[in-house]
Design an enzyme around this catalytic site. Structure first.
Site, mmCIF file in Angstrom:
data_model
loop_
_atom_site.group_PDB
_atom_site.id
_atom_site.type_symbol
_atom_site.label_atom_id
_atom_site.label_comp_id
_atom_site.label_asym_id
_atom_site.label_seq_id
_atom_site.Cartn_x
_atom_site.Cartn_y
_atom_site.Cartn_z
ATOM 1 N N GLY A 38 0.773 -1.246 0.000
ATOM 2 C CA GLY A 38 0.000 0.000 0.000
ATOM 3 C C GLY A 38 0.799 1.288 0.000
ATOM 4 O O GLY A 38 0.387 2.281 -0.590
ATOM 5 N N ASP A 95 0.722 3.384 4.615
ATOM 6 C CA ASP A 95 -0.361 4.094 3.934
ATOM 7 C C ASP A 95 -1.472 4.477 4.902
ATOM 8 O O ASP A 95 -1.943 5.606 4.911
ATOM 9 C CB ASP A 95 -0.912 3.247 2.780
ATOM 10 C CG ASP A 95 -1.237 1.812 3.195
ATOM 11 O OD1 ASP A 95 -1.004 1.449 4.366
ATOM 12 O OD2 ASP A 95 -1.717 1.057 2.344
ATOM 13 N N PHE A 147 -14.067 2.634 4.226
ATOM 14 C CA PHE A 147 -13.072 1.876 3.471
ATOM 15 C C PHE A 147 -12.577 2.706 2.293
ATOM 16 O O PHE A 147 -13.343 3.043 1.402
ATOM 17 C CB PHE A 147 -13.650 0.542 2.981
ATOM 18 C CG PHE A 147 -12.578 -0.346 2.434
ATOM 19 C CD1 PHE A 147 -11.772 -1.087 3.285
ATOM 20 C CD2 PHE A 147 -12.335 -0.411 1.068
ATOM 21 C CE1 PHE A 147 -10.759 -1.887 2.780
ATOM 22 C CE2 PHE A 147 -11.324 -1.208 0.558
ATOM 23 C CZ PHE A 147 -10.533 -1.942 1.427
ATOM 24 N N ASP A 154 -5.752 -0.541 -2.034
ATOM 25 C CA ASP A 154 -6.535 -1.381 -2.948
ATOM 26 C C ASP A 154 -7.857 -1.860 -2.375
ATOM 27 O O ASP A 154 -8.078 -1.816 -1.162
ATOM 28 C CB ASP A 154 -5.721 -2.615 -3.326
ATOM 29 C CG ASP A 154 -5.696 -3.636 -2.196
ATOM 30 O OD1 ASP A 154 -5.395 -3.232 -1.048
ATOM 31 O OD2 ASP A 154 -6.000 -4.812 -2.441
HETATM 32 P P1 5GP Z 1 -4.219 -2.220 11.160
HETATM 33 O O1 5GP Z 1 -3.237 -3.281 11.569
HETATM 34 O O2 5GP Z 1 -3.860 -0.830 11.584
HETATM 35 O O3 5GP Z 1 -5.631 -2.597 11.606
HETATM 36 O O4 5GP Z 1 -4.354 -2.316 9.595
HETATM 37 C C1 5GP Z 1 -3.578 -1.637 8.728
HETATM 38 C C2 5GP Z 1 -3.725 -2.264 7.360
HETATM 39 O O5 5GP Z 1 -5.089 -2.555 7.045
HETATM 40 C C3 5GP Z 1 -3.289 -1.289 6.307
HETATM 41 O O6 5GP Z 1 -1.924 -1.414 6.047
HETATM 42 C C4 5GP Z 1 -4.147 -1.684 5.120
HETATM 43 O O7 5GP Z 1 -3.516 -2.736 4.422
HETATM 44 C C5 5GP Z 1 -5.417 -2.223 5.729
HETATM 45 N N1 5GP Z 1 -6.507 -1.228 5.737
HETATM 46 C C6 5GP Z 1 -7.092 -0.665 6.825
HETATM 47 N N2 5GP Z 1 -8.055 0.204 6.473
HETATM 48 C C7 5GP Z 1 -8.100 0.197 5.119
HETATM 49 C C8 5GP Z 1 -8.895 0.915 4.151
HETATM 50 O O8 5GP Z 1 -9.785 1.736 4.436
HETATM 51 N N3 5GP Z 1 -8.638 0.659 2.841
HETATM 52 C C9 5GP Z 1 -7.687 -0.236 2.436
HETATM 53 N N4 5GP Z 1 -7.523 -0.405 1.127
HETATM 54 N N5 5GP Z 1 -6.914 -0.924 3.320
HETATM 55 C C10 5GP Z 1 -7.122 -0.706 4.655
#
Ligand code: 5GP
Length: 171
Positions: A38, A95, A147, A154
């Site tokens: 990302g 990202d 989202f 993606d």
């Molecule tokens: P965390 O470990 O903070 O819950 O998740 C982070 C990861 O979740 C990010 O690196 C990404 O890959 C994914 N992610 C979380 N929210 C979104 C979103 O709104 N859109 C997308 N495309 N990926 C997300």
């Protein structure tokens, strides 16, 4: 259907500001570690904001979450960086941060390698979703719990190509 949340112009301004903050905090240079996939678009733009006389280098990690990661925070390394970080100023570049579990785990792993300093940069922060307290030193935007896609992010591997960040509202 897509709704634009952050335009390419808004993103460019934020990226410029973040690069300036990094140079102010680390006048002697930094190693930026992008979290694939990302962050690759964000990191590519960020990198090009630094002038020729600034000592910036780049590396990447790729992680995947085991199923059940939401509750355990387990992170599997698919790709590690290629160089030692001991004694260096390192910034993890993500990202988006959601629950914070991925970054928290990465932060612990990198801290154990004894960098001189370790900081975290995120382009997007879904603050209200946070489950664990992870230090974030540089933030592009705080966004609502929706989202998002585009600018490297993606939905089933699509939409990384968009120059803006949008909210995906289904087909
Ligand atoms: P965390 O470990 O903070 O819950 O998740 C982070 C990861 O979740 C990010 O690196 C990404 O890959 C994914 N992610 C979380 N929210 C979104 C979103 O709104 N859109 C997308 N495309 N990926 C997300």
């Amino acid at each position: 259907m897509l709704k634009v949340l952050l335009s390419d112009i808004q993103i460019k301004d934020a990226v410029k500001r973040l690069a300036a903050e990094v140079m102010e905090n680390h006048p002697d240079g930094v190693l930026l570690v992008g979290v694939l996939k990302g962050a690759f678009v964000f990191l590519a733009d960020l990198l090009r904001e630094f002038p020729a006389d600034y000592n910036v280098s780049v590396d990447f990690v790729q992680v995947s979450s085991y199923s059940g990661t939401e509750s355990t925070g387990l992170v599997k390394f698919l790709k590690d960086i290629d160089q030692p970080i001991e004694g260096r100023d390192v910034i993890l570049v993500e990202d988006i941060v959601d629950t914070g579990l991925t970054l928290q785990r990465l932060y612990e792993i990198f801290l154990a390698r004894h960098p001189k300093t370790l900081e975290v940069m995120v382009l997007l922060d879904k603050k209200e979703r946070r489950q664990v307290d992870v230090p974030i030193h540089y933030t592009g935007f705080v966004i609502p719990d929706e989202f998002v896609i585009g600018y490297g992010l993606d939905y089933n591997e699509r939409f990384r190509n968009l120059p803006y960040v949008g909210v995906y509202e289904g087909e």
